[in-house]
Design a protein around this motif. Sequence first.
Motif, PDB file in Angstrom:
ATOM      1  N   PHE A  47       0.801  -1.020  -0.071  1.00  0.00           N
ATOM      2  CA  PHE A  47      -0.358  -0.068   0.369  1.00  0.00           C
ATOM      3  C   PHE A  47       1.100   1.332   0.162  1.00  0.00           C
ATOM      4  O   PHE A  47       2.321   1.336   0.175  1.00  0.00           O
ATOM      5  CB  PHE A  47      -0.795  -0.094   1.260  1.00  0.00           C
ATOM      6  N   TRP A  50       2.730   5.873   3.510  1.00  0.00           N
ATOM      7  CA  TRP A  50       2.121   7.108   3.797  1.00  0.00           C
ATOM      8  C   TRP A  50       1.166   5.897   5.343  1.00  0.00           C
ATOM      9  O   TRP A  50       1.319   6.799   5.813  1.00  0.00           O
ATOM     10  CB  TRP A  50       2.392   8.100   4.117  1.00  0.00           C
ATOM     11  N   TRP A  51       0.646   4.874   4.435  1.00  0.00           N
ATOM     12  CA  TRP A  51      -0.259   4.677   5.408  1.00  0.00           C
ATOM     13  C   TRP A  51      -0.328   3.551   6.669  1.00  0.00           C
ATOM     14  O   TRP A  51       1.178   3.865   6.761  1.00  0.00           O
ATOM     15  CB  TRP A  51      -1.330   3.250   4.399  1.00  0.00           C
ATOM     16  N   ASN A  52      -0.349   4.142   7.383  1.00  0.00           N
ATOM     17  CA  ASN A  52      -0.446   3.268   8.917  1.00  0.00           C
ATOM     18  C   ASN A  52      -1.230   2.274   8.637  1.00  0.00           C
ATOM     19  O   ASN A  52      -1.906   1.814   7.356  1.00  0.00           O
ATOM     20  CB  ASN A  52      -0.617   4.231   9.624  1.00  0.00           C
ATOM     21  N   SER A  53      -0.870   0.885  10.377  1.00  0.00           N
ATOM     22  CA  SER A  53      -1.078   0.024   9.805  1.00  0.00           C
ATOM     23  C   SER A  53      -3.199  -0.576   9.545  1.00  0.00           C
ATOM     24  O   SER A  53      -3.044  -1.281   9.391  1.00  0.00           O
ATOM     25  CB  SER A  53      -0.933  -0.518  10.867  1.00  0.00           C
ATOM     26  N   GLN A  55      -5.023   1.907   8.765  1.00  0.00           N
ATOM     27  CA  GLN A  55      -5.347   2.296   6.802  1.00  0.00           C
ATOM     28  C   GLN A  55      -5.607   0.791   6.326  1.00  0.00           C
ATOM     29  O   GLN A  55      -6.409   0.479   5.162  1.00  0.00           O
ATOM     30  CB  GLN A  55      -4.479   3.463   6.339  1.00  0.00           C
ATOM     31  N   THR A  56      -3.977   0.237   6.133  1.00  0.00           N
ATOM     32  CA  THR A  56      -3.559  -0.985   5.149  1.00  0.00           C
ATOM     33  C   THR A  56      -4.557  -2.426   5.886  1.00  0.00           C
ATOM     34  O   THR A  56      -5.631  -3.161   4.934  1.00  0.00           O
ATOM     35  CB  THR A  56      -2.553  -1.796   5.415  1.00  0.00           C
ATOM     36  N   ALA A  59      -7.973  -1.376   4.375  1.00  0.00           N
ATOM     37  CA  ALA A  59      -8.387  -1.696   2.869  1.00  0.00           C
ATOM     38  C   ALA A  59      -8.676  -3.266   2.325  1.00  0.00           C
ATOM     39  O   ALA A  59      -9.315  -3.388   1.899  1.00  0.00           O
ATOM     40  CB  ALA A  59      -6.610  -0.704   2.288  1.00  0.00           C
ATOM     41  N   ALA A  75       3.093  -0.915   5.838  1.00  0.00           N
ATOM     42  CA  ALA A  75       2.667  -0.287   4.229  1.00  0.00           C
ATOM     43  C   ALA A  75       2.781  -1.670   3.812  1.00  0.00           C
ATOM     44  O   ALA A  75       2.118  -2.334   2.444  1.00  0.00           O
ATOM     45  CB  ALA A  75       3.027   0.560   3.446  1.00  0.00           C
ATOM     46  N   GLY A  94      -6.770   0.811  -3.148  1.00  0.00           N
ATOM     47  CA  GLY A  94      -5.957   1.199  -2.653  1.00  0.00           C
ATOM     48  C   GLY A  94      -4.334   0.451  -2.756  1.00  0.00           C
ATOM     49  O   GLY A  94      -2.752   1.000  -2.631  1.00  0.00           O
TER      50      GLY A  94
END
Length: 115
Positions: A47, A50-53, A55-56, A59, A75, A94
């Motif tokens: 991913f 810049w996504w944190n855990s 957000q991943t 998604a 990511a 994403g």
Amino acid sequence: MGPDRNIITSRLPAWFNATALLLASVVAVAALSLQVRPGTEVVAVAFPPWWNSQQTFAATASADAAIVRTTAVAAILVVRPSDQEGLRRLRQAGAWLTIDPQAIAACFNTPANEI
């Protein structure tokens, strides 16, 4: 004296072409060795960095994929897509890349004593 000769010189440094060729070949080899094999049930997905855990994980859940394991990089996750359309749903959620998980296993494993 002889006739005047115009010598055309390049404005690029001499090492530039060799460096560009080296980078292109590294990218090509990485793309061929990291691609997902047909029929693979488990894939690693990357991913945006810049996504944190959280957000991943969100998604991955929205793509209906099961998380197999995490890596040292938040990511990148190793997941099991639910069906044949799972990779497409991960990209829509994403994911930038889908990678063969065996190719990244040594690079991104979380040490067992830190879990």
